[in-house]
Design a protein around this motif. Structure first.
Motif, PDB file in Angstrom:
ATOM      1  N   LEU A 115      79.242  34.136  64.355  1.00 36.34           N
ATOM      2  CA  LEU A 115      80.675  34.000  64.628  1.00 36.34           C
ATOM      3  C   LEU A 115      81.144  35.041  65.644  1.00 36.34           C
ATOM      4  N   GLU A 116      80.577  36.234  65.565  1.00 33.93           N
ATOM      5  CA  GLU A 116      80.913  37.279  66.528  1.00 33.93           C
ATOM      6  C   GLU A 116      80.511  36.867  67.938  1.00 33.93           C
ATOM      7  N   GLN A 117      79.333  36.264  68.052  1.00 36.34           N
ATOM      8  CA  GLN A 117      78.876  35.793  69.355  1.00 36.34           C
ATOM      9  C   GLN A 117      79.792  34.692  69.888  1.00 36.34           C
ATOM     10  N   ILE A 118      80.207  33.813  69.002  1.00 36.71           N
ATOM     11  CA  ILE A 118      81.112  32.737  69.413  1.00 36.71           C
ATOM     12  C   ILE A 118      82.457  33.308  69.820  1.00 36.71           C
ATOM     13  N   SER A 119      82.900  34.369  69.158  1.00 44.40           N
ATOM     14  CA  SER A 119      84.154  35.021  69.536  1.00 44.40           C
ATOM     15  C   SER A 119      84.061  35.624  70.932  1.00 44.40           C
ATOM     16  N   GLU A 120      82.882  36.151  71.269  1.00 49.57           N
ATOM     17  CA  GLU A 120      82.677  36.666  72.622  1.00 49.57           C
ATOM     18  C   GLU A 120      82.838  35.554  73.646  1.00 49.57           C
ATOM     19  N   LEU A 121      82.288  34.397  73.332  1.00 49.31           N
ATOM     20  CA  LEU A 121      82.460  33.253  74.228  1.00 49.31           C
ATOM     21  C   LEU A 121      83.933  32.876  74.324  1.00 49.31           C
ATOM     22  N   SER A 122      84.627  32.937  73.188  1.00 50.53           N
ATOM     23  CA  SER A 122      86.050  32.604  73.177  1.00 50.53           C
ATOM     24  C   SER A 122      86.832  33.530  74.096  1.00 50.53           C
ATOM     25  N   SER A 123      86.513  34.826  74.047  1.00 49.71           N
ATOM     26  CA  SER A 123      87.208  35.787  74.902  1.00 49.71           C
ATOM     27  C   SER A 123      86.956  35.488  76.369  1.00 49.71           C
ATOM     28  N   SER A 124      85.722  35.100  76.678  1.00 47.22           N
ATOM     29  CA  SER A 124      85.381  34.775  78.059  1.00 47.22           C
ATOM     30  C   SER A 124      86.131  33.533  78.524  1.00 47.22           C
ATOM     31  N   ILE A 125      86.211  32.544  77.634  1.00 46.41           N
ATOM     32  CA  ILE A 125      86.941  31.321  77.970  1.00 46.41           C
ATOM     33  C   ILE A 125      88.424  31.625  78.155  1.00 46.41           C
ATOM     34  N   ALA A 126      88.962  32.494  77.287  1.00 54.15           N
ATOM     35  CA  ALA A 126      90.380  32.847  77.384  1.00 54.15           C
ATOM     36  C   ALA A 126      90.684  33.538  78.698  1.00 54.15           C
ATOM     37  N   ALA A 127      89.745  34.329  79.197  1.00 53.55           N
ATOM     38  CA  ALA A 127      89.951  35.036  80.455  1.00 53.55           C
ATOM     39  C   ALA A 127      89.977  34.088  81.643  1.00 53.55           C
ATOM     40  N   LYS A 128      89.484  32.873  81.435  1.00 57.44           N
ATOM     41  CA  LYS A 128      89.453  31.893  82.526  1.00 57.44           C
ATOM     42  C   LYS A 128      90.209  30.639  82.111  1.00 57.44           C
ATOM     43  N   ALA A 129      91.336  30.864  81.454  1.00 63.04           N
ATOM     44  CA  ALA A 129      92.101  29.731  80.928  1.00 63.04           C
ATOM     45  C   ALA A 129      92.556  28.782  82.014  1.00 63.04           C
ATOM     46  N   ASP A 130      92.753  29.320  83.236  1.00 64.84           N
ATOM     47  CA  ASP A 130      93.245  28.460  84.301  1.00 64.84           C
ATOM     48  C   ASP A 130      92.245  27.378  84.689  1.00 64.84           C
ATOM     49  N   GLU A 158      79.059  34.084  80.444  1.00 64.45           N
ATOM     50  CA  GLU A 158      78.602  33.552  79.161  1.00 64.45           C
ATOM     51  C   GLU A 158      77.084  33.508  79.041  1.00 64.45           C
ATOM     52  N   LYS A 159      76.380  33.765  80.124  1.00 67.90           N
ATOM     53  CA  LYS A 159      74.923  33.568  80.112  1.00 67.90           C
ATOM     54  C   LYS A 159      74.231  34.417  79.057  1.00 67.90           C
ATOM     55  N   ALA A 160      74.629  35.680  78.931  1.00 74.01           N
ATOM     56  CA  ALA A 160      73.959  36.565  77.967  1.00 74.01           C
ATOM     57  C   ALA A 160      74.156  36.080  76.535  1.00 74.01           C
ATOM     58  N   VAL A 161      75.372  35.643  76.212  1.00 72.63           N
ATOM     59  CA  VAL A 161      75.639  35.166  74.856  1.00 72.63           C
ATOM     60  C   VAL A 161      74.894  33.862  74.602  1.00 72.63           C
ATOM     61  N   PHE A 162      74.916  32.954  75.601  1.00 65.83           N
ATOM     62  CA  PHE A 162      74.180  31.704  75.442  1.00 65.83           C
ATOM     63  C   PHE A 162      72.693  31.976  75.251  1.00 65.83           C
ATOM     64  N   SER A 163      72.169  32.944  75.994  1.00 64.55           N
ATOM     65  CA  SER A 163      70.756  33.287  75.874  1.00 64.55           C
ATOM     66  C   SER A 163      70.445  33.775  74.464  1.00 64.55           C
ATOM     67  N   HIS A 164      71.323  34.621  73.926  1.00 69.83           N
ATOM     68  CA  HIS A 164      71.102  35.152  72.575  1.00 69.83           C
ATOM     69  C   HIS A 164      71.179  34.033  71.538  1.00 69.83           C
ATOM     70  N   LEU A 165      72.198  33.177  71.642  1.00 61.58           N
ATOM     71  CA  LEU A 165      72.339  32.087  70.683  1.00 61.58           C
ATOM     72  C   LEU A 165      71.177  31.098  70.786  1.00 61.58           C
ATOM     73  N   THR A 166      70.687  30.884  72.005  1.00 61.69           N
ATOM     74  CA  THR A 166      69.517  30.026  72.192  1.00 61.69           C
ATOM     75  C   THR A 166      68.310  30.596  71.463  1.00 61.69           C
TER      76      THR A 166
END
Length: 383
Positions: free
Chosen positions: A206-221, A266-274
């Motif tokens: 869930l923490e990793q997914i939250s990191e992705l969420s923060s990244s997505i929020a930073a690029k909301a546009d 997001e690459k680092a988080v995706f790599s870890h989740l993979t």
């Protein structure tokens, strides 16, 4: 006055990018019910699956040596149909998206509202329903650790066994039903044991997914644009399904939908989740394949026919699987199993089980492909 307004804004419902109730009902409408069975046959199959799921835990304990397998009373085993699987996953997906939506609502409320208005939750709900429909007819079982976060959800999560798919596949492969069902249960119950052995793992993911969420929020546009692109990919898939054609080169539709939401940050988080998913799936496959004829008498036949089945998929199914990223999931089974076998061969099952002790012991994506790096990092000379 300001405090009241702030409280009202805080409690206001979030704009909906996806109508999840519509997604679940759409999936239920689009998905065939499965094999034709009488009420007596259905009740017998459900009872049989429940019993085999229970029996399989002892085998998981014997093979893995994980004491967590001794007591799994805080989680549930449910035997479900395809519609119930879709509904459960729609609820879990909605739960998983909440951190991203809350972050967007706090940082870019206008962007979130604009994206929701432009897309229309009914449209995206229908599209998601089509995805759930496809998946609900393929998946045999699923352990959902995040269902513990739902209101009234079991503390240890929930294991879903999709009875129509298990029965349909055992009929297609022409294998002994009791043997095949136990074989499937061994894999799925291993996932349940993994999270029991590593109670920190759910929070870590869930923490990793939250990191992705923060990244997505930073690029909301760009969220609306990416979701629109995802819908275009789905539309391309629908046209391919209707015509039986492969996608044209360069359209991007042959790639996974997940790629549309993967930027450099997001690459680092995706790599870890993979890596984590490869570990979990590979470990479960190793357990499944560790049984012999004394446990599953026809296991050789099951393995041969199950593995041969993937070579006989239609071009359309292969296309949809690529679109959904399911080919990547299949590679996780293979890569993860190679990692687990290599580590166990070198340091034994007890040495491998250090992976469940803490998050720092999880393998990286590179280590999944080069197990000796993980073994070296664990420094067994000091263990």
């Amino acid at each position: 006055m300001d405090t009241t307004a702030s409280s009202a804004n805080h409690s206001a419902p979030l704009p909906r990018l996806i109508n999840w109730e519509l997604a679940a009902t759409t999936a239920a409408r689009l998905t065939p019910a499965g094999p034709k069975l009488s009420g007596t046959q259905i009740r017998s199959a459900v009872e049989n699956l429940r019993g085999l799921a229970d029996v399989s835990v002892d085998h998981v304990h014997r093979i893995t040596g994980l004491d967590a397998a001794r007591d799994l009373r805080d989680s549930q085993v449910l035997v479900v149909d395809r519609a119930a699987w879709s509904k459960a996953n729609a609820r879990s997906f909605e739960l998983m998206l909440q951190p991203a939506l809350k972050a967007l609502a706090e940082k870019r409320p206008d962007q979130l509202k604009s994206a929701a208005t432009a897309l229309g939750s009914a449209v995206t709900g229908t599209q998601m329903g089509a995805i759930l429909s496809f998946l609900s007819s393929k998946v045999l079982g699923q352990y959902d650790p995040f269902s513990a976060l739902l209101p009234g959800g079991p503390a240890g999560g929930r294991l879903l066994l999709v009875a129509p798919n298990i029965i349909a596949l055992e009929q297609e492969l022409n294998v002994e039903p009791a043997d095949f069902r136990l074989w499937v249960c061994l894999h799925e119950q291993t996932h349940r044991v993994q999270f029991a052995a590593a109670p920190w793992l759910r929070a870590h993911m869930l923490e990793q997914i939250s990191e992705l969420s923060s990244s997505i929020a930073a690029k909301a546009d760009s969220l609306g644009d990416r979701l629109q692109q995802a819908l275009k990919v789905l539309a391309s898939s629908a046209k391919a399904a209707a015509s039986g054609q492969e996608p044209a080169a360069g359209e991007g539709a042959a790639g996974s939908l997940l790629e549309l939401f993967r930027g450099p940050e997001e690459k680092a988080v995706f790599s870890h989740l993979t890596a984590v998913m490869s570990l979990l799936e590979g470990h479960a496959n190793v357990v499944m394949d560790a049984v012999d004829a004394s446990v599953v008498p026809t296991v050789k036949t099951i393995r041969q026919r199950f593995n041969a089945r993937s070579k006989n998929r239609s071009a359309l199914e292969n296309w949809v699987r690529r679109l959904m990223g399911l080919d990547a999931k299949a590679r996780q089974y293979t890569d993860g199993a190679k990692f687990v076998r290599a580590v166990v061969d070198r340091v034994g099952m007890e040495g491998f089980n250090r992976v469940w002790e803490r998050a720092e012991n999880l393998p990286t994506e590179q280590e999944i492909h080069q197990p000796e790096l993980w073994i070296s990092r664990m420094d067994y000379s000091r263990a």
